[in-house]
Design an enzyme around this catalytic site. Structure first.
Site, PDB file in Angstrom:
ATOM      1  N   ASN A  10      48.076  35.723  31.813  1.00  0.00           N
ATOM      2  CA  ASN A  10      48.561  36.152  30.492  1.00  0.00           C
ATOM      3  C   ASN A  10      48.936  34.890  29.718  1.00  0.00           C
ATOM      4  OD1 ASN A  10      49.882  37.140  28.263  1.00  0.00           O
ATOM      5  ND2 ASN A  10      51.623  37.998  29.396  1.00  0.00           N
ATOM      6  N   LYS A  12      49.854  34.630  26.745  1.00  0.00           N
ATOM      7  CA  LYS A  12      50.841  34.855  25.682  1.00  0.00           C
ATOM      8  C   LYS A  12      50.321  34.201  24.394  1.00  0.00           C
ATOM      9  CE  LYS A  12      54.229  35.336  29.282  1.00  0.00           C
ATOM     10  NZ  LYS A  12      55.591  35.245  29.753  1.00  0.00           N
ATOM     11  N   HIS A  96      54.724  44.828  28.226  1.00  0.00           N
ATOM     12  CA  HIS A  96      55.264  43.551  28.694  1.00  0.00           C
ATOM     13  C   HIS A  96      56.701  43.422  28.191  1.00  0.00           C
ATOM     14  CE1 HIS A  96      55.972  39.283  29.196  1.00  0.00           C
ATOM     15  NE2 HIS A  96      55.000  39.297  30.074  1.00  0.00           N
ATOM     16  N   GLU A  98      58.358  41.063  26.968  1.00  0.00           N
ATOM     17  CA  GLU A  98      58.542  40.381  25.678  1.00  0.00           C
ATOM     18  C   GLU A  98      58.281  41.345  24.525  1.00  0.00           C
ATOM     19  OE1 GLU A  98      55.946  37.116  26.533  1.00  0.00           O
ATOM     20  OE2 GLU A  98      57.392  36.396  28.025  1.00  0.00           O
ATOM     21  N   GLU A 171      57.515  42.821  36.862  1.00  0.00           N
ATOM     22  CA  GLU A 171      57.927  41.531  36.325  1.00  0.00           C
ATOM     23  C   GLU A 171      59.422  41.561  36.016  1.00  0.00           C
ATOM     24  OE1 GLU A 171      54.416  39.215  34.521  1.00  0.00           O
ATOM     25  OE2 GLU A 171      55.186  40.513  32.947  1.00  0.00           O
ATOM     26  N   GLY A 177      59.229  33.102  32.880  1.00  0.00           N
ATOM     27  CA  GLY A 177      59.351  31.848  32.138  1.00  0.00           C
ATOM     28  C   GLY A 177      60.609  31.062  32.446  1.00  0.00           C
ATOM     29  N   SER A 216      57.264  33.620  36.980  1.00  0.00           N
ATOM     30  CA  SER A 216      57.301  32.257  37.530  1.00  0.00           C
ATOM     31  C   SER A 216      56.497  32.099  38.824  1.00  0.00           C
ATOM     32  CB  SER A 216      58.749  31.787  37.732  1.00  0.00           C
ATOM     33  OG  SER A 216      59.428  31.763  36.484  1.00  0.00           O
TER      34      SER A 216
HETATM   35  P1  13P Z   1      55.588  33.210  33.734  1.00  0.00           P
HETATM   36  O1  13P Z   1      54.575  33.147  34.828  1.00  0.00           O
HETATM   37  O2  13P Z   1      55.438  32.114  32.709  1.00  0.00           O
HETATM   38  O3  13P Z   1      56.986  33.328  34.257  1.00  0.00           O
HETATM   39  O4  13P Z   1      55.303  34.560  32.914  1.00  0.00           O
HETATM   40  C1  13P Z   1      55.132  35.744  33.608  1.00  0.00           C
HETATM   41  C2  13P Z   1      54.651  36.766  32.661  1.00  0.00           C
HETATM   42  O5  13P Z   1      55.372  37.202  31.773  1.00  0.00           O
HETATM   43  C3  13P Z   1      53.268  37.231  32.787  1.00  0.00           C
HETATM   44  O6  13P Z   1      53.035  38.353  32.025  1.00  0.00           O
END
Ligand code: 13P
Length: 258
Positions: A10, A12, A96, A98, A171, A177, A216
């Site tokens: 992903n 983003k 997601h 976010e 997640e 992140g 992560s």
């Molecule tokens: P990270 O791997 O950067 O922590 O992000 C995970 C994520 O949100 C994947 O959708």
């Protein structure tokens, strides 16, 4: 039942045409890996076409990070399921954290988006439903309550014959992140509970749904996570922007195909 390992990147709101070319070249040298692990990348939607073209000869799928809950209409800036399918997406991330946190993806919208994806049968689109608890919810021992509520709401109208088009990504919000990964034991505990929930609802076809861990995941922790019984692969954010790191994570998932 053997569940195929699956790793999804992903990006983003990151990446570039240069990264598309770089990652496609890196995958081109790994046909055996791609034969054993399903790999998909969800770049920003405007890079979907570039990704498609760069990976035409490769067994790598494309996906998008979101979709609108309506079939069409006056929704400036949004993309319908049909549009993303015609653009070549095979995977659609839904809910997601976010988007839940910053872009008003309520439980009702998440459920409506999932319904749109599963109702679309022109092409074999797969939905990746993201669930996870916040740090505060974990601290207050509400993790499973929160996740079960998310599953209950999003999957209420899903039929057994749609399950092969469903993937669930756990997640934990506090791990996204942040560099704080859930330990393999913590992740397995939740994955095992999700698997049980699915099995209670749909029996064997529920238990066969692929469950991904995200938060992560890096090359150095992927092997231990993917060794857990109910972790079928990963949803990778930051590390999917680095070819070496992402390939190493995909390679870690290869062990599950044996
Ligand atoms: P990270 O791997 O950067 O922590 O992000 C995970 C994520 O949100 C994947 O959708």
């Amino acid at each position: 039942m053997q569940r195929q390992p699956l790793v999804i990147g992903n990006w983003k709101m990151n990446g570039s045409k240069a990264l598309v070319a770089h990652l496609a070249t890196a995958f081109a040298s790994q046909p055996e890996l791609l034969g054993q692990v399903h790999v998909a990348v969800c770049p920003p939607a405007v890079l979907l076409n570039a990704w498609q073209q760069a990976t035409q000869q490769l067994a790598v799928a494309a996906g998008v990070q979101d979709v609108n809950e309506h079939a069409d209409g006056a929704h400036t800036g949004e993309h319908s399921v049909q549009l993303v399918a015609e653009a070549g997406a095979e995977y659609v991330l839904i809910g997601h954290s976010e988007r839940r946190q910053f872009y008003a993806d309520t439980e009702a919208r998440v459920a409506a988006k999932l319904r749109q994806v599963l109702a679309y049968t022109e092409q074999p689109l797969r939905a990746v439903l993201c669930v996870g608890e916040s740090a505060e919810q974990r601290y207050n021992e509400q993790t499973m309550m929160v996740i079960e509520a998310q599953l209950e709401s999003a999957l209420a109208t899903v039929k057994a014959d749609q399950l092969s088009r469903l993937v669930i990504a756990y997640e934990p919000v506090w791990a996204i992140g942040t560099g704080l990964t859930a330990s393999p034991e913590q992740a397995q505990q939740v994955h095992g509970a999700i698997r049980k929930w699915l099995e209670n609802k749909w029996g064997a076809s529920g238990a066969a749904v692929q469950l991904l861990y995200g938060g992560s995941v890096k090359a150095d922790n992927a092997t231990a996570l993917f060794a857990e019984a109910d972790i079928d692969g990963g949803l990778i954010g930051g590390a999917s922007l680095h070819a070496d790191e992402f390939l190493a994570i995909c390679t870690a998932a290869q062990a599950r195909s044996r």
